[in-house]
Scaffold this motif. Sequence first.
Motif, PDB file in Angstrom:
ATOM      1  N   ASN A   1       1.471  -2.710   5.740  1.00  0.00           N
ATOM      2  CA  ASN A   1       0.794  -1.306   5.691  1.00  0.00           C
ATOM      3  C   ASN A   1      -0.571  -1.253   5.216  1.00  0.00           C
ATOM      4  O   ASN A   1      -1.482  -0.326   5.407  1.00  0.00           O
ATOM      5  CB  ASN A   1       1.766  -0.060   5.264  1.00  0.00           C
ATOM      6  CG  ASN A   1       1.160   1.235   5.099  1.00  0.00           C
ATOM      7  OD1 ASN A   1       0.988   2.040   6.023  1.00  0.00           O
ATOM      8  ND2 ASN A   1       0.786   1.460   3.966  1.00  0.00           N
ATOM      9  N   ALA A   2      -0.742  -1.826   3.731  1.00  0.00           N
ATOM     10  CA  ALA A   2      -1.844  -1.474   2.984  1.00  0.00           C
ATOM     11  C   ALA A   2      -3.158  -1.796   3.793  1.00  0.00           C
ATOM     12  O   ALA A   2      -3.200  -2.754   4.975  1.00  0.00           O
ATOM     13  CB  ALA A   2      -1.993  -2.561   1.997  1.00  0.00           C
TER      14      ALA A   2
ATOM     15  N   GLY B   1       0.794  -1.279  -0.019  1.00  0.00           N
ATOM     16  CA  GLY B   1       0.003  -0.037   0.044  1.00  0.00           C
ATOM     17  C   GLY B   1       0.870   1.310   0.161  1.00  0.00           C
ATOM     18  O   GLY B   1       0.661   2.131   0.794  1.00  0.00           O
TER      19      GLY B   1
ATOM     20  N   THR C   1       1.127   3.376  -2.279  1.00  0.00           N
ATOM     21  CA  THR C   1       0.702   4.498  -3.230  1.00  0.00           C
ATOM     22  C   THR C   1       0.308   5.860  -2.444  1.00  0.00           C
ATOM     23  O   THR C   1       0.443   6.813  -3.312  1.00  0.00           O
ATOM     24  CB  THR C   1      -0.185   4.139  -4.393  1.00  0.00           C
ATOM     25  OG1 THR C   1      -1.472   3.612  -3.371  1.00  0.00           O
ATOM     26  CG2 THR C   1       0.237   2.899  -5.170  1.00  0.00           C
ATOM     27  N   SER C   2      -0.282   5.735  -1.401  1.00  0.00           N
ATOM     28  CA  SER C   2      -0.707   6.666  -0.806  1.00  0.00           C
ATOM     29  C   SER C   2      -0.629   6.796   0.692  1.00  0.00           C
ATOM     30  O   SER C   2      -0.060   5.801   1.160  1.00  0.00           O
ATOM     31  CB  SER C   2      -2.268   6.976  -1.066  1.00  0.00           C
ATOM     32  OG  SER C   2      -3.097   6.239  -0.416  1.00  0.00           O
TER      33      SER C   2
ATOM     34  N   LEU D   1       0.411  -6.146  -6.377  1.00  0.00           N
ATOM     35  CA  LEU D   1      -0.094  -6.715  -5.336  1.00  0.00           C
ATOM     36  C   LEU D   1      -1.294  -6.352  -4.814  1.00  0.00           C
ATOM     37  O   LEU D   1      -1.808  -5.368  -4.374  1.00  0.00           O
ATOM     38  CB  LEU D   1       0.811  -6.725  -4.045  1.00  0.00           C
ATOM     39  CG  LEU D   1       0.221  -7.567  -2.794  1.00  0.00           C
ATOM     40  CD1 LEU D   1       0.360  -8.916  -2.919  1.00  0.00           C
ATOM     41  CD2 LEU D   1       1.187  -6.977  -1.659  1.00  0.00           C
TER      42      LEU D   1
HETATM   43  N1  LIG Z   1      -5.244   7.111   8.573  1.00  0.00           N
HETATM   44  C1  LIG Z   1      -5.244   6.552   9.927  1.00  0.00           C
HETATM   45  O1  LIG Z   1      -5.828   7.437  10.844  1.00  0.00           O
HETATM   46  C2  LIG Z   1      -4.991   5.441  10.466  1.00  0.00           C
HETATM   47  C3  LIG Z   1      -4.976   5.034  11.679  1.00  0.00           C
HETATM   48  C4  LIG Z   1      -4.738   3.982  12.220  1.00  0.00           C
HETATM   49  C5  LIG Z   1      -4.194   2.806  11.108  1.00  0.00           C
HETATM   50  N2  LIG Z   1      -4.115   3.164   9.961  1.00  0.00           N
HETATM   51  C6  LIG Z   1      -3.546   2.250   9.130  1.00  0.00           C
HETATM   52  O2  LIG Z   1      -2.546   2.641   8.351  1.00  0.00           O
HETATM   53  C7  LIG Z   1      -2.326   1.837   7.064  1.00  0.00           C
HETATM   54  C8  LIG Z   1      -2.298   2.747   5.709  1.00  0.00           C
HETATM   55  O3  LIG Z   1      -3.601   3.747   6.012  1.00  0.00           O
HETATM   56  P1  LIG Z   1      -3.588   5.289   5.130  1.00  0.00           P
HETATM   57  O4  LIG Z   1      -4.281   5.861   6.166  1.00  0.00           O
HETATM   58  O5  LIG Z   1      -2.256   5.361   4.766  1.00  0.00           O
HETATM   59  O6  LIG Z   1      -4.569   5.028   3.959  1.00  0.00           O
HETATM   60  P2  LIG Z   1      -4.521   5.231   2.501  1.00  0.00           P
HETATM   61  O7  LIG Z   1      -4.035   6.493   2.143  1.00  0.00           O
HETATM   62  O8  LIG Z   1      -6.055   4.797   2.009  1.00  0.00           O
HETATM   63  O9  LIG Z   1      -3.471   3.916   1.926  1.00  0.00           O
HETATM   64  C9  LIG Z   1      -4.012   2.700   1.598  1.00  0.00           C
HETATM   65  C10 LIG Z   1      -3.167   1.768   1.094  1.00  0.00           C
HETATM   66  O10 LIG Z   1      -3.432   0.674   0.731  1.00  0.00           O
HETATM   67  C11 LIG Z   1      -3.611   0.263  -0.547  1.00  0.00           C
HETATM   68  N3  LIG Z   1      -4.645  -0.828  -0.540  1.00  0.00           N
HETATM   69  C12 LIG Z   1      -5.881  -0.888  -0.382  1.00  0.00           C
HETATM   70  N4  LIG Z   1      -6.443  -2.038  -0.601  1.00  0.00           N
HETATM   71  C13 LIG Z   1      -5.516  -2.609  -1.153  1.00  0.00           C
HETATM   72  C14 LIG Z   1      -5.577  -4.077  -1.662  1.00  0.00           C
HETATM   73  N5  LIG Z   1      -6.591  -4.717  -1.924  1.00  0.00           N
HETATM   74  N6  LIG Z   1      -4.075  -4.485  -2.019  1.00  0.00           N
HETATM   75  C15 LIG Z   1      -3.227  -3.697  -1.903  1.00  0.00           C
HETATM   76  N7  LIG Z   1      -3.025  -2.550  -1.398  1.00  0.00           N
HETATM   77  C16 LIG Z   1      -4.322  -1.924  -1.332  1.00  0.00           C
HETATM   78  C17 LIG Z   1      -3.945   1.535  -1.165  1.00  0.00           C
HETATM   79  O11 LIG Z   1      -3.953   1.424  -2.462  1.00  0.00           O
HETATM   80  P3  LIG Z   1      -4.905   2.162  -3.645  1.00  0.00           P
HETATM   81  O12 LIG Z   1      -3.950   3.320  -3.938  1.00  0.00           O
HETATM   82  O13 LIG Z   1      -4.840   1.451  -4.825  1.00  0.00           O
HETATM   83  O14 LIG Z   1      -6.266   2.152  -2.927  1.00  0.00           O
HETATM   84  C18 LIG Z   1      -3.245   2.510  -0.467  1.00  0.00           C
HETATM   85  O15 LIG Z   1      -2.037   2.250  -1.091  1.00  0.00           O
HETATM   86  C19 LIG Z   1      -3.624   0.712   7.088  1.00  0.00           C
HETATM   87  O16 LIG Z   1      -3.358  -0.493   7.329  1.00  0.00           O
HETATM   88  C20 LIG Z   1      -4.527   1.765   8.125  1.00  0.00           C
HETATM   89  O17 LIG Z   1      -5.380   0.475   8.874  1.00  0.00           O
HETATM   90  C21 LIG Z   1      -4.296   4.494   9.479  1.00  0.00           C
END
Ligand SMILES: NC(=O)c1ccc[n+]([C@@H]2O[C@H](COP(=O)([O-])OP(=O)(O)OC[C@H]3O[C@@H](n4cnc5c(N)ncnc54)[C@H](OP(=O)(O)O)[C@@H]3O)[C@@H](O)[C@H]2O)c1
Length: 328
Positions: free
Chosen positions: A122-123, A43, A45-46, A94
């Motif tokens: 991480n994703a 994950g 990409t963002s 992936l």
């Molecule tokens: N943001 C928060 O407040 C927070 C708090 C606690 C924990 N987290 C955890 O932090 C991690 C990253 O989240 P983020 O906040 O950075 O979110 P995000 O910006 O939405 O990034 C999520 C990443 O996961 C990828 N992804 C989603 N579904 C996938 C799949 N089926 N296969 C491969 N990649 C996939 C997305 O790819 P695409 O670009 O293709 O969608 C994106 O690159 C997650 O595990 C989340 O649970 C976040």
Amino acid sequence: MGWVPWWSESRSSGGVFGFTSYATAEEVTHGIDASHLTAIITGATSGIGFESARVLAKRGTRVVMAVRNVGSGSKAKELILEETPTAQVLVLELNLSSLQSVHEFYKSFTALNLPLNILINNAGILGGPFKLSSDGLELQFATNYLGHFLLTKLLLEVMVGTVKDMGVEGRIINVASDAHRFGFAGGFQLEKLDDEKSYHAYLTYAKTKLANILHANELSRRLKLEGANVTVNSANPGIVVTRIIRNYRFLEIVAPFIESLLARLMLKTIPQGAATQCFLALHPCVNGVSGKYFGNCSYSKRTRSASDPKLAQQLWEFSEFMLSLKSF
Ligand SMILES: NC(=O)c1ccc[n+]([C@@H]2O[C@H](COP(=O)([O-])OP(=O)(O)OC[C@H]3O[C@@H](n4cnc5c(N)ncnc54)[C@H](OP(=O)(O)O)[C@@H]3O)[C@@H](O)[C@H]2O)c1
């Protein structure tokens, strides 16, 4: 560092390793030469995955961006190269919600014959209506947890081999969340995961995050028994506004206002949110530390269920059983 409100779980004045919740991924890895290391980040990409890729690449790590969308992955790679032209970045496809795709990623990665020192699981996705993956599993569980369980299982041999060749500790980081606190509401009930009637968007997410922690605990225990020089920890990024809220249109609309109002009170910026996982990936002060839950680059409290060895073992067996239902 600023005022730390009592209600904010995201904020803290500083932990045993000397970093506060305001520290960024760049700050906690400052001065570290990681040019001998190779990392896979899912994950990437963002959000905090991209930030982790950017910062690890800046520190010299060869970064394999494991991404669902190769087009977005290539754009993310370009951004990293613009900043660090010498960065070594590869993009591999992936889709964690498909066990077949995880196997294909593993084949593509091993075909490159690269070492593997760091794996950042991480994703993740949050919420959305009930949906089944291509394997017939609830989508959040498949993406956030089971895909990573299989990925880690497949890559472990490569990592253990790298550890032997290089004599450098291997590190696995599961990105979890304080949302895990709600993951045991009403029991774990793994058998009800694919039942739409038992589905609750947020509680299911919480369950997957609890599963990320239990997976790290159990894998850490097993690797210690084997004497493998690989550590496994889980990380809580804090509360960060990223694309993860995409299933909540209302949150997307109010996010800019919330960000400006609450930013210094409760929310972290993306560079701050990526700090703990980058710290766990590169920092020498966590050498040998395994099976712990981290937040704000320090030890963090997890719930009783998140430290329950029986539950961790039960989840492990359930996961192996789920994988055994599919043949590849
Ligand atoms: N943001 C928060 O407040 C927070 C708090 C606690 C924990 N987290 C955890 O932090 C991690 C990253 O989240 P983020 O906040 O950075 O979110 P995000 O910006 O939405 O990034 C999520 C990443 O996961 C990828 N992804 C989603 N579904 C996938 C799949 N089926 N296969 C491969 N990649 C996939 C997305 O790819 P695409 O670009 O293709 O969608 C994106 O690159 C997650 O595990 C989340 O649970 C976040």
